[in-house]
Scaffold this active site. Structure first.
Site, PDB file in Angstrom:
ATOM      1  N   HIS A  52      64.118 -75.390  15.233  1.00  0.00           N
ATOM      2  CA  HIS A  52      64.405 -76.308  14.335  1.00  0.00           C
ATOM      3  C   HIS A  52      66.219 -76.135  14.414  1.00  0.00           C
ATOM      4  CE1 HIS A  52      64.339 -72.642  11.815  1.00  0.00           C
ATOM      5  NE2 HIS A  52      65.057 -73.163  10.765  1.00  0.00           N
ATOM      6  N   HIS A  54      68.868 -75.447  12.229  1.00  0.00           N
ATOM      7  CA  HIS A  54      69.556 -74.709  11.421  1.00  0.00           C
ATOM      8  C   HIS A  54      70.700 -73.976  12.170  1.00  0.00           C
ATOM      9  CE1 HIS A  54      66.661 -75.101   7.598  1.00  0.00           C
ATOM     10  NE2 HIS A  54      67.741 -76.173   7.688  1.00  0.00           N
ATOM     11  N   ASP A  56      71.574 -71.030  12.013  1.00  0.00           N
ATOM     12  CA  ASP A  56      71.344 -69.572  12.468  1.00  0.00           C
ATOM     13  C   ASP A  56      70.416 -69.615  13.677  1.00  0.00           C
ATOM     14  OD1 ASP A  56      69.581 -70.509  10.298  1.00  0.00           O
ATOM     15  OD2 ASP A  56      68.606 -68.458  10.025  1.00  0.00           O
ATOM     16  N   HIS A  57      69.622 -70.772  14.032  1.00  0.00           N
ATOM     17  CA  HIS A  57      68.880 -70.757  15.165  1.00  0.00           C
ATOM     18  C   HIS A  57      69.656 -71.541  16.608  1.00  0.00           C
ATOM     19  CE1 HIS A  57      65.216 -69.776  12.652  1.00  0.00           C
ATOM     20  NE2 HIS A  57      66.357 -69.905  11.519  1.00  0.00           N
ATOM     21  N   HIS A 108      59.651 -76.612   6.394  1.00  0.00           N
ATOM     22  CA  HIS A 108      60.833 -75.916   6.158  1.00  0.00           C
ATOM     23  C   HIS A 108      61.911 -76.992   6.645  1.00  0.00           C
ATOM     24  CE1 HIS A 108      63.988 -72.664   6.333  1.00  0.00           C
ATOM     25  NE2 HIS A 108      64.545 -73.085   7.524  1.00  0.00           N
ATOM     26  N   ASP A 130      61.142 -70.514  11.269  1.00  0.00           N
ATOM     27  CA  ASP A 130      60.993 -70.425   9.612  1.00  0.00           C
ATOM     28  C   ASP A 130      60.079 -70.787   9.012  1.00  0.00           C
ATOM     29  OD1 ASP A 130      63.397 -68.885  10.129  1.00  0.00           O
ATOM     30  OD2 ASP A 130      64.864 -70.273   9.054  1.00  0.00           O
ATOM     31  N   HIS A 168      63.102 -64.199  10.640  1.00  0.00           N
ATOM     32  CA  HIS A 168      63.991 -63.280   9.839  1.00  0.00           C
ATOM     33  C   HIS A 168      63.195 -62.145   9.267  1.00  0.00           C
ATOM     34  CE1 HIS A 168      67.132 -66.339   8.763  1.00  0.00           C
ATOM     35  NE2 HIS A 168      66.224 -67.133   9.156  1.00  0.00           N
TER      36      HIS A 168
HETATM   37 FE    FE Z   1      66.681 -69.297   9.721  1.00  0.00          FE
HETATM   38 ZN    ZN Z   2      65.936 -72.385   9.034  1.00  0.00          ZN
END
Ligand code: FE
Ligand code: ZN
Length: 255
Positions: A52, A54, A56-57, A108, A130, A168
């Protein structure tokens, strides 16, 4: 095949799968830990799977692609670091001689996908970003409770021995909530002790597996009487299965 969680940021894992020569990574939010692992293990990066949009990915995708020429796979419906091969169910990502089936898991984010390989060294493997966490699930940033419940139902239907690689290390905080809403669950108490011991040694609690998650994850157990009762104690108006799930998710948000 070796499966290694590379720690990134404060609590992310970038999953690295390799056969001793070629590697794939999943959701590289940061390129640095991946470059370090590739050089330490002498690996060539063949593919990058993204679940996805975001940061942080996705943050390390462009640097890794530019340096290695790895093929990037990602969801159809989300803003992604171009160029990439966009996938949706029932597409599959082929890399390292394996076939990763795409499962659409909105909730998410609106276009979130998961990657499922039916067999890697004798057991299935799931990269679920996530969506599903050990003892928890992702926050609903873009999707509805009904979408997330349907997405988790799809994942829960995978084989018992599916290894679950989520992005995570939220397990201990998820377990605090799980123990509050499912206090009579003996499997949960046992797993909590196990997870506490792992984290005390700074070891990952992941991968998890689906048999365990069905026993302990409140978001996979939202149709169980104990979880329905807890959801209604939080929100008396939670009657149908979607509103019970929504109440549990809302409670977790403010727990
Ligand atoms: Fe994340
Ligand atoms: Zn995420």
């Amino acid at each position: 095949m070796k499966i290694i969680p590379l720690p990134a940021f404060t609590d992310n894992y970038i999953w690295l799968l390799h056969d001793g020569q070629q590697a794939l990574v999943v959701d590289p939010g940061d390129a640095q830990p991946v470059f370090e692992a590739l050089s330490k293990l002498g690996l060539q990066l063949a593919a990058i799977l993204v679940t996805h949009h975001h940061p942080d990915h996705t943050g390390g995708v462009a640097a890794l692609r530019d340096a290695t020429g790895a093929q990037v796979f990602g969801p159809v419906g989300e803003t992604m670091p171009e160029p990439l091969t966009r996938l949706q169910a029932p597409d599959a990502a082929k890399c390292l001689g394996l076939r990763f089936e795409v499962i659409d898991v909105p909730g998410h984010t609106a276009g979130h996908i998961a990657y499922f390989c039916p067999e890697v060294d004798g057991a299935p493997l799931l990269f679920c970003g996530d969506t599903l966490f050990s003892a928890g699930c992702g926050r609903l940033f873009e999707g509805t409770p009904a979408q997330m419940l349907a997405s988790l139902d799809q994942l829960a239907a995978l084989p018992d021995n599916t290894r679950i690689c989520c992005t995570h290390e939220y397990t201990l905080s998820n377990l605090k909530f799980a123990l509050a809403v499912d206090p009579a669950n003996a499997d949960l108490a046992l797993y909590n002790a196990h997870a506490q011991a792992l984290r005390a040694q700074d070891l990952p609690t992941l991968p998890s597996n689906l048999l365990l998650e069905r026993q302990i994850n409140p978001f996979l157990r939202s149709r169980e009487p104990a979880l329905i009762a807890s959801a209604r104690a939080f929100d008396a108006s939670a009657q149908d299965e979607v509103s019970v799930f929504a109440a549990l998710r809302q409670w977790k948000n403010q727990f």
